[in-house]
Structures are given as structure tokens and as C-alpha cells.
Design a protein around this motif. Sequence first.
Motif, mmCIF file in Angstrom:
data_model
loop_
_atom_site.group_PDB
_atom_site.id
_atom_site.type_symbol
_atom_site.label_atom_id
_atom_site.label_comp_id
_atom_site.label_asym_id
_atom_site.label_seq_id
_atom_site.Cartn_x
_atom_site.Cartn_y
_atom_site.Cartn_z
ATOM 1 N N PRO A 189 0.827 -1.268 0.022
ATOM 2 C CA PRO A 189 -0.205 -0.063 -0.129
ATOM 3 C C PRO A 189 1.012 1.294 -0.123
ATOM 4 C CG PRO A 189 -0.137 -0.977 2.130
ATOM 5 C CD PRO A 189 0.680 -1.802 1.298
ATOM 6 N N GLY A 190 0.257 2.279 -0.416
ATOM 7 C CA GLY A 190 1.139 3.754 -0.631
ATOM 8 C C GLY A 190 1.093 4.320 0.682
ATOM 9 N N GLY A 191 2.116 5.235 0.722
ATOM 10 C CA GLY A 191 2.212 6.023 1.919
ATOM 11 C C GLY A 191 2.147 7.527 1.590
ATOM 12 N N PRO A 192 2.277 8.238 2.545
ATOM 13 C CA PRO A 192 1.689 9.784 2.483
ATOM 14 C C PRO A 192 2.886 10.312 1.214
ATOM 15 C CG PRO A 192 2.966 9.586 4.213
ATOM 16 C CD PRO A 192 2.703 8.227 3.795
ATOM 17 N N SER A 193 3.975 9.751 0.792
ATOM 18 C CA SER A 193 4.943 10.201 0.032
ATOM 19 C C SER A 193 5.889 9.330 -0.563
ATOM 20 C CB SER A 193 5.911 11.295 0.788
ATOM 21 O OG SER A 193 6.879 11.961 0.010
ATOM 22 N N ALA A 194 5.950 9.215 -1.812
ATOM 23 C CA ALA A 194 6.766 8.468 -2.609
ATOM 24 C C ALA A 194 8.265 8.729 -2.371
ATOM 25 C CB ALA A 194 6.516 8.417 -3.921
ATOM 26 N N TYR A 195 8.612 9.873 -2.460
ATOM 27 C CA TYR A 195 9.836 10.264 -1.930
ATOM 28 C C TYR A 195 10.463 9.882 -0.447
ATOM 29 C CZ TYR A 195 14.141 13.385 -1.136
ATOM 30 O OH TYR A 195 15.263 13.905 -0.898
ATOM 31 N N GLU A 196 9.379 9.743 0.260
ATOM 32 C CA GLU A 196 9.975 9.408 1.670
ATOM 33 C C GLU A 196 10.000 8.011 1.933
ATOM 34 O OE1 GLU A 196 7.624 11.171 4.920
ATOM 35 O OE2 GLU A 196 7.816 13.139 3.893
ATOM 36 N N THR A 197 8.965 7.269 1.128
ATOM 37 C CA THR A 197 9.049 5.690 1.149
ATOM 38 C C THR A 197 10.372 5.294 0.496
ATOM 39 O OG1 THR A 197 6.707 5.640 0.778
ATOM 40 C CG2 THR A 197 7.850 3.668 0.066
ATOM 41 N N LEU A 198 11.008 5.745 -0.679
ATOM 42 C CA LEU A 198 11.998 5.539 -1.328
ATOM 43 C C LEU A 198 13.379 6.115 -0.793
ATOM 44 C CD1 LEU A 198 13.310 4.004 -3.637
ATOM 45 C CD2 LEU A 198 12.910 6.206 -5.055
ATOM 46 N N GLY A 199 13.301 7.203 -0.003
ATOM 47 C CA GLY A 199 14.451 7.637 0.610
ATOM 48 C C GLY A 199 15.127 8.560 -0.615
ATOM 49 N N GLY A 200 14.239 9.170 -1.677
ATOM 50 C CA GLY A 200 14.741 9.895 -2.784
ATOM 51 C C GLY A 200 13.799 9.893 -3.866
ATOM 52 N N MET A 201 14.366 10.386 -5.057
ATOM 53 C CA MET A 201 13.135 10.656 -6.019
ATOM 54 C C MET A 201 13.174 9.359 -6.725
ATOM 55 S SD MET A 201 12.189 13.368 -6.185
ATOM 56 C CE MET A 201 11.110 13.512 -7.459
ATOM 57 N N PRO A 202 11.953 9.175 -6.951
ATOM 58 C CA PRO A 202 11.626 7.528 -7.659
ATOM 59 C C PRO A 202 11.797 7.741 -9.191
ATOM 60 C CG PRO A 202 9.785 8.547 -7.386
ATOM 61 C CD PRO A 202 10.893 9.507 -6.434
ATOM 62 N N PHE A 203 12.142 6.427 -10.145
ATOM 63 C CA PHE A 203 12.122 6.798 -11.386
ATOM 64 C C PHE A 203 11.009 6.893 -12.103
ATOM 65 C CE2 PHE A 203 16.027 4.490 -10.034
ATOM 66 C CZ PHE A 203 17.034 5.357 -10.770
ATOM 67 N N GLY A 204 10.500 8.062 -12.806
ATOM 68 C CA GLY A 204 9.222 8.326 -13.504
ATOM 69 C C GLY A 204 8.097 8.361 -12.465
ATOM 70 N N ARG A 205 7.077 8.179 -13.231
ATOM 71 C CA ARG A 205 5.661 8.187 -12.284
ATOM 72 C C ARG A 205 5.565 6.888 -11.429
ATOM 73 N NH1 ARG A 205 1.620 7.325 -16.494
ATOM 74 N NH2 ARG A 205 3.222 6.507 -17.924
ATOM 75 N N VAL A 206 5.076 7.006 -10.115
ATOM 76 C CA VAL A 206 5.068 6.080 -9.253
ATOM 77 C C VAL A 206 3.720 5.568 -9.179
ATOM 78 C CG1 VAL A 206 5.199 5.905 -6.616
ATOM 79 C CG2 VAL A 206 6.763 7.096 -7.877
ATOM 80 N N PHE A 207 3.507 4.210 -8.887
ATOM 81 C CA PHE A 207 2.074 3.558 -8.574
ATOM 82 C C PHE A 207 2.481 2.440 -7.425
ATOM 83 C CE2 PHE A 207 2.075 5.052 -12.919
ATOM 84 C CZ PHE A 207 0.940 5.684 -12.908
ATOM 85 N N TYR A 208 1.441 2.210 -6.778
ATOM 86 C CA TYR A 208 1.580 0.845 -5.684
ATOM 87 C C TYR A 208 0.820 -0.158 -6.063
ATOM 88 C CZ TYR A 208 3.511 4.856 -2.975
ATOM 89 O OH TYR A 208 4.072 5.922 -2.598
ATOM 90 N N ASP A 209 1.467 -1.359 -5.724
ATOM 91 C CA ASP A 209 0.558 -2.732 -5.916
ATOM 92 C C ASP A 209 0.164 -2.955 -4.477
ATOM 93 O OD1 ASP A 209 0.011 -5.009 -6.558
ATOM 94 O OD2 ASP A 209 1.897 -5.646 -6.858
ATOM 95 N N GLU A 210 -0.978 -2.462 -4.095
ATOM 96 C CA GLU A 210 -1.644 -2.542 -2.796
ATOM 97 C C GLU A 210 -1.777 -3.871 -2.276
ATOM 98 O OE1 GLU A 210 -5.202 -0.559 -0.192
ATOM 99 O OE2 GLU A 210 -5.701 -1.208 -2.381
ATOM 100 N N ASP A 211 -2.442 -4.836 -3.249
ATOM 101 C CA ASP A 211 -2.473 -6.055 -2.595
ATOM 102 C C ASP A 211 -1.685 -7.237 -3.223
ATOM 103 O OD1 ASP A 211 -3.247 -6.065 -5.397
ATOM 104 O OD2 ASP A 211 -5.294 -6.987 -5.129
ATOM 105 N N HIS A 212 -0.531 -6.716 -3.868
ATOM 106 C CA HIS A 212 0.643 -7.477 -4.283
ATOM 107 C C HIS A 212 0.227 -8.250 -5.531
ATOM 108 C CE1 HIS A 212 1.870 -6.744 -0.106
ATOM 109 N NE2 HIS A 212 0.858 -7.162 0.107
ATOM 110 N N SER A 213 -1.046 -8.057 -6.190
ATOM 111 C CA SER A 213 -1.210 -8.674 -7.317
ATOM 112 C C SER A 213 -0.412 -8.623 -8.499
ATOM 113 C CB SER A 213 -2.695 -8.596 -7.436
ATOM 114 O OG SER A 213 -3.038 -7.108 -7.772
ATOM 115 N N ALA A 214 -0.072 -7.158 -8.624
ATOM 116 C CA ALA A 214 0.901 -7.162 -9.856
ATOM 117 C C ALA A 214 2.144 -7.853 -9.893
ATOM 118 C CB ALA A 214 1.051 -5.393 -9.987
#
Length: 587
Positions: free
Chosen positions: A510-535
Motif C-alpha cells: 500500500p502507498g504512503g503519504p510520500s513516494a519520496y519518503e518511501t524511497l528515501g529519494g526521487m523515484p524513477f518516473g511516475r509512481v504507482f503502488y501494488d496495494e494487494d501484491h497482485s501485480a
Amino acid sequence: MAAVEPAVEYADVLVVGGGPVGLVTAYQLARNLPTSAHRIRIIEKHPKSSQDQYGRAITLFPRSSEMLDQLGLAEELAQQCFACRHTVNYDKDGKEFPGRGWSFMEQMKDTKWDFALVLRQKYQEEIFKSALRKEGVELEAPWDLKGIEVIEGAGTGGYKVLAGIENVETRVKKVVKCKYLIGADGGRSFVRRAMNVPFDGSSSEDKWVRVDGVIETDLPKPRTYCAIESPTHGNVLWAALDHGATRIGYAFTAERQKAYKEFNEEAAVKEAIASVKPFSLKFKQVDWWTIYVVGQRIARSFFVKDCVFLAGDACHTHSSGAAQGMNTGMHDTVNLGWKLSLVLQGLAKPDLLSTYEAERLPNVQKLINYDKDISRLMTMQLPENWKGDPDADPNEILGTVMAEAATFSSGLGIFYEPDTYLNLLQGSGLSSVQPGQRAPDVSLQKPATFEPTRLQAETPNIARFYIVLFVGDIALTKPALAAFTKSVANSQWLFDSKYPISWISIFDGPGGPSAYETLGGMPFGRVFYDEDHSAHERYGVSAQGGAVFVLRPDGWVGTVVEMGARAEEKLKRYFGRFLRVDGKARL
């Protein structure tokens, strides 16, 4: 008085044929190419009558719908279509016989488009023409192609083709000089014949009839894709159509033909009524009918003299038994469209165009082989070279063959063989989805808003590749991601806007409040979350390891590499085979 020389006009691409394949081909090119620098033209010989427009192809299977969705065309088709998810098979006595006929259609899963999109060609063409018009290109009709000359030595990117065209009504003649010409002009293709391309195969003595209209019936499940095992008319097709209409299709056997000196609409309706017995049938309105000879043919080449292409029925014809005609044409045009767009922009090497035939020809041959068996079985004949029980029930064998061909018929199982070019194997065990296979559509979640979306919705076919990072569980994959980041950090070409490449990052969980904080830096391109692990599960990517996929513009996987220190090297190995910028190899 001296003859007036035809006016000479120029175009980058001339598309010949205004059916679905020609229209979608022209649309892709117009959509992908800047109109200020490129000109796309499309001509059609026939000002189509309403009878012609109502008939012909009707069904798009899931993979075709997916590809049209990525081109921005499927939503409008869905607005008007009959979405068929149910099938039924009746034996000669009118009793349901499960597992035969079109039953494979109820198993078309793993896609949002999990149904047969039934919409007559007339309505599809109207949608495609409208979309093309919005891109600044108008279908020119009635213009007839009268001659083709290929200029030898014109050089790469030159105007190699001289196409003589004539207005059918005014007899005005013109010459169009173009870089490429695409023949999407049907089974009697003038382009194919003018280029002396052999059309291998044969026509049988079997004749089939199709009748479309508005009906009344006592058939229990009329709004389905239905098969009726008639002892007199073969395996009868009953297809619910758009706008409340129905199509009846049957084999017009030699025995039935004896009763008619002339076969007209009245006779076609009479035989349709007989074909569906023991059920009753009454036509309140007939929209269209046709009779045709069943056969299978395939052009020996789909790409001639490095400048002339064949697509759709122009390079392969078959029966309508498996309802694959327009679907195969859509696979042709989508395969060709992005490749030609990149070459015309100078972003890809011309060698890329040779992969059109290399990829499409084997799949067309598979269809022809299936169709030979299916068309015979639907006419109550066992397949040629049949080695089984000579007294076997053709309806039973047909059910088996249709089931075996199910993933091919739906399109979801169509693949391109791994090679050393576009479908490059660069490691094993990273995923269950391999280069050359369809990139499955999976559910994702947008950052911040947590809105649901799908991978295919986020990877439209605009002649761009997508580097998709399945990041896995970031708490476990940070070291691998750090090595990947270091690997590509100094590779300017991967992020250069001149290259047709976009980036996407998919985090497992599941996603958090900030992709930057989740990663600890800038992500590559657009960000999406695989909330239920199905992807991650669908792609067979472990949460502990992650993987990097390159998705081709047409939605097939190009290559898969590990998310680690050698990623840049392997991405360069892949893209360096066919991409270029400003006419120079830069990778």
C-alpha cells in the motif's frame, strides 16, 4: 492537344484502403508524428453502400480491444457494442450441449476486456474515421490506385514510391510520391498484385452464407454467441449484434445449392430459417447478406523493396469460422504502426521495419492452420490429413480444436518468439512473463489519492517504450535499487527526451503519504503502488528481488533485467539494437 500531366503530390506514407486496418494504421501515424513535419494520406476506392457497411467483420476479442484501448479507441467502441460474455451450444435436437462451439469465450480472463466486443464494421469505421479526422487526416474517397513504381537508389528516407491514383467519379489523375506505401486494400489487393507478391494457398468448394438483421425467435438464449449443430447446414453461427440485430451464418452445401437457379436475399433468408431448426426464426428486417467461398491464403512477403507493406486481408485471408479476420488485421496494424512512426522520426534504424514481417508471419501461419481445420469442421467435414476415427463426430472434434486454440483466438496467448533484437532474453528466473509475451494488464494505485488505475491505462501506445521497475518491497530491495540507481546515474541517454522512453516505478504494498519518503529519494518516473501484491504476483516478480521490464509501445514485453549493478549495460544492449537519434547511432 497535348495530354495534361498528372499533378504530383508528396506524402510520407500513403495508406491504400479505408477499412478498419487502413484507418487504424493511418490514425496511429497521424497521432504519433508531428503534422508540421510529416504528411499521412489514406485513400479508398469505393464510396461504400449502406449494405456493404453493415456487413463484414463484427467481433473484436480481448487482446484486440486491449491494443485499441492503448490507442485511445476502445472506449468509444464499447459505447456502441454488444458485449458478449455468454455462449451456448445446441445439438441437432435443440438441446444444450455444454463445452462445444464458442464456449472458450467464457474463459477469457486476465483482462478488463473479458468479453467479445461485437460491433459491425460500419460503426467501427465511423469511430476510426472520426478519430483520424481529429488528427488532421481525412479519408480520401473514391480514389483508385492505378499503378506503383519503386524508384531504385532513392536512398534511406527518400521518396521511393510513385503511386498513380485516379478519382473514380471525376477521372482526375494524380501522382503521389511517398516514402512508404501500405496496402490495406483487402483480399483482392491491387498493391499485392502490383508488387508481384505470390498469394499462396487455395480456395475450397465450400460456400458460406451470412445474414444480418432484426429477428423474432423462440431460441431460448438469443443474445449470445451461439452454435447450432445442424445436420443440413453445418455448425451454424448465431451471433447477437449491436443495435439489437443478429447474425445467422451457415454452410451452403452443394446439396442445398441444387434447389436454386438464383441465390438472392429471399433464398438466403429461407435457408437461414431452415438452418436453425428446430428453433423458429423470422426476419423483421434484413440489413445485409452475403455468400462467399471459403479458403485460406497468405502472402509470401508482407514487406517489399524496403518501402511497401501489406496488412490485413491484403496479406492473409481465411474463413470467418474463428472470427479472426479483423483481429488479425488489428495485430498487423498495431505491430507496424509504432515501428514506422519511430523510423520516420529518425529515432529508430530502418532495420526495425523488417521485424514487422518476422513477427507477424508466424502468427498468421498459426491462424491459417487453425482455420483450415475449423472451417472444414464447421462444414461437417473432418480435417485434412485426419488420422483419427473416420466416423468421428465433427462437432465433437470442433469443440476440441476451438478449445485448443482458445488463447490464440482471444489474442491473450499470442506471442513473438524470443530473438536477439526486439524480444531479448537477458536472464532467467526474474519473472514468469518473458520477452515476446503480452504484458499483462494489472491493477495499480496512484500515489496520494490512492485512485485505482491499470498498467495499460498508464502505458498508452504513443510509439514510446516504458521501462517499468517492479521495485518489490522497498525495505528488502533498497540495496538492489541503490545498485540500479548507481548503474544508470550517468547514462544520459536513458533520460534524454529525444529518446522514446518513459519510466514507471511500481512499489509492492500500500502507498504512503510520500513516494519520496518511501524511497528515501526521487523515484524513477511516475509512481504507482501494488496495494494487494497482485501485480508482482501476476508478473512472477518476488518482493525481495524486484525486476526491470521494458514494455514495447504495442504492449508486449521487450526484455527483462535484474534490478542491480548491470542494469544499464543490459538496457543499452537492448535499446542499442534499434534506436538512434538525429540519424546517428548514439548508444
